[in-house]
Motif scaffolding. Structure first.
Motif, PDB file in Angstrom:
ATOM      1  N   GLU A 124      58.482 -23.486  -1.373  1.00 54.75           N
ATOM      2  CA  GLU A 124      59.257 -24.102  -0.299  1.00 54.75           C
ATOM      3  C   GLU A 124      60.209 -25.132  -0.892  1.00 54.75           C
ATOM      4  O   GLU A 124      59.883 -25.799  -1.884  1.00 54.75           O
ATOM      5  N   ALA A 125      61.376 -25.227  -0.311  1.00 54.39           N
ATOM      6  CA  ALA A 125      62.344 -26.224  -0.747  1.00 54.39           C
ATOM      7  C   ALA A 125      61.855 -27.589  -0.295  1.00 54.39           C
ATOM      8  O   ALA A 125      61.452 -27.759   0.858  1.00 54.39           O
ATOM      9  N   SER A 126      61.840 -28.535  -1.210  1.00 55.57           N
ATOM     10  CA  SER A 126      61.378 -29.877  -0.854  1.00 55.57           C
ATOM     11  C   SER A 126      61.937 -30.895  -1.834  1.00 55.57           C
ATOM     12  O   SER A 126      62.321 -30.559  -2.947  1.00 55.57           O
ATOM     13  N   PHE A 127      61.979 -32.121  -1.374  1.00 59.17           N
ATOM     14  CA  PHE A 127      62.394 -33.232  -2.219  1.00 59.17           C
ATOM     15  C   PHE A 127      61.310 -34.288  -2.140  1.00 59.17           C
ATOM     16  O   PHE A 127      61.012 -34.793  -1.070  1.00 59.17           O
ATOM     17  N   GLY A 128      60.690 -34.570  -3.271  1.00 56.86           N
ATOM     18  CA  GLY A 128      59.642 -35.575  -3.315  1.00 56.86           C
ATOM     19  C   GLY A 128      59.930 -36.574  -4.411  1.00 56.86           C
ATOM     20  O   GLY A 128      61.026 -36.626  -4.966  1.00 56.86           O
ATOM     21  N   ILE A 129      58.932 -37.334  -4.739  1.00 54.93           N
ATOM     22  CA  ILE A 129      59.061 -38.355  -5.776  1.00 54.93           C
ATOM     23  C   ILE A 129      59.482 -37.728  -7.103  1.00 54.93           C
ATOM     24  O   ILE A 129      60.312 -38.266  -7.819  1.00 54.93           O
ATOM     25  N   ALA A 130      58.935 -36.560  -7.419  1.00 61.67           N
ATOM     26  CA  ALA A 130      59.196 -35.933  -8.711  1.00 61.67           C
ATOM     27  C   ALA A 130      60.637 -35.466  -8.852  1.00 61.67           C
ATOM     28  O   ALA A 130      61.209 -35.516  -9.926  1.00 61.67           O
ATOM     29  N   MET A 131      61.247 -34.997  -7.782  1.00 57.98           N
ATOM     30  CA  MET A 131      62.613 -34.461  -7.796  1.00 57.98           C
ATOM     31  C   MET A 131      62.825 -33.507  -8.958  1.00 57.98           C
ATOM     32  O   MET A 131      63.840 -33.546  -9.635  1.00 57.98           O
ATOM     33  N   MET A 132      61.840 -32.673  -9.218  1.00 54.77           N
ATOM     34  CA  MET A 132      61.871 -31.771 -10.357  1.00 54.77           C
ATOM     35  C   MET A 132      62.074 -30.314  -9.957  1.00 54.77           C
ATOM     36  O   MET A 132      62.141 -29.459 -10.807  1.00 54.77           O
ATOM     37  N   GLY A 133      62.092 -30.009  -8.694  1.00 47.96           N
ATOM     38  CA  GLY A 133      62.250 -28.627  -8.261  1.00 47.96           C
ATOM     39  C   GLY A 133      61.530 -28.412  -6.952  1.00 47.96           C
ATOM     40  O   GLY A 133      60.966 -29.345  -6.368  1.00 47.96           O
ATOM     41  N   ASN A 134      61.567 -27.187  -6.487  1.00 49.04           N
ATOM     42  CA  ASN A 134      60.873 -26.841  -5.260  1.00 49.04           C
ATOM     43  C   ASN A 134      59.366 -26.976  -5.440  1.00 49.04           C
ATOM     44  O   ASN A 134      58.862 -27.020  -6.556  1.00 49.04           O
ATOM     45  N   THR A 135      58.660 -26.984  -4.330  1.00 52.91           N
ATOM     46  CA  THR A 135      57.201 -27.049  -4.333  1.00 52.91           C
ATOM     47  C   THR A 135      56.644 -25.641  -4.236  1.00 52.91           C
ATOM     48  O   THR A 135      57.186 -24.793  -3.527  1.00 52.91           O
ATOM     49  N   PHE A 136      55.562 -25.387  -4.965  1.00 48.51           N
ATOM     50  CA  PHE A 136      54.858 -24.102  -4.879  1.00 48.51           C
ATOM     51  C   PHE A 136      53.445 -24.392  -4.399  1.00 48.51           C
ATOM     52  O   PHE A 136      52.693 -25.105  -5.056  1.00 48.51           O
ATOM     53  N   ASN A 137      53.127 -23.876  -3.219  1.00 48.61           N
ATOM     54  CA  ASN A 137      51.801 -24.061  -2.630  1.00 48.61           C
ATOM     55  C   ASN A 137      50.874 -22.963  -3.141  1.00 48.61           C
ATOM     56  O   ASN A 137      50.984 -21.802  -2.734  1.00 48.61           O
TER      57      ASN A 137
END
Length: 71
Positions: free
Chosen positions: A51-64
């Motif tokens: 899923e496309a996301s922006f978090g603290i890491a800002m390293m790429g999309n999230t994979f659940n």
């Protein structure tokens, strides 16, 4: 469900972030990675949903992660 092959990485940002360096060149932040796979350098096949996301890491999309296996 998507399958990815790659190497587990650890980034020491804001308490630590576990990521996958996928064979296709992408880097994905991992959610729900089972504890026994929390080892940098481990080659794995992961199944789950990206899923496309922006978090603290800002390293790429999230994979659940829904399933994982060592290679």
């Amino acid at each position: 469900m998507q399958k990815l092959i790659g190497t587990i990485e650890y980034e020491d940002l804001e308490g630590g972030v576990w990521m996958l360096a996928a064979e296709d060149g992408r880097r994905l932040v991992l959610n729900n990675l089972p504890e026994e796979f929390l080892k940098a350098g481990l080659k794995v096949e992961l199944s789950g949903e990206e899923e496309a996301s922006f978090g603290i890491a800002m390293m790429g999309n999230t994979f659940n992660v829904q399933a994982a296996r060592r290679l």
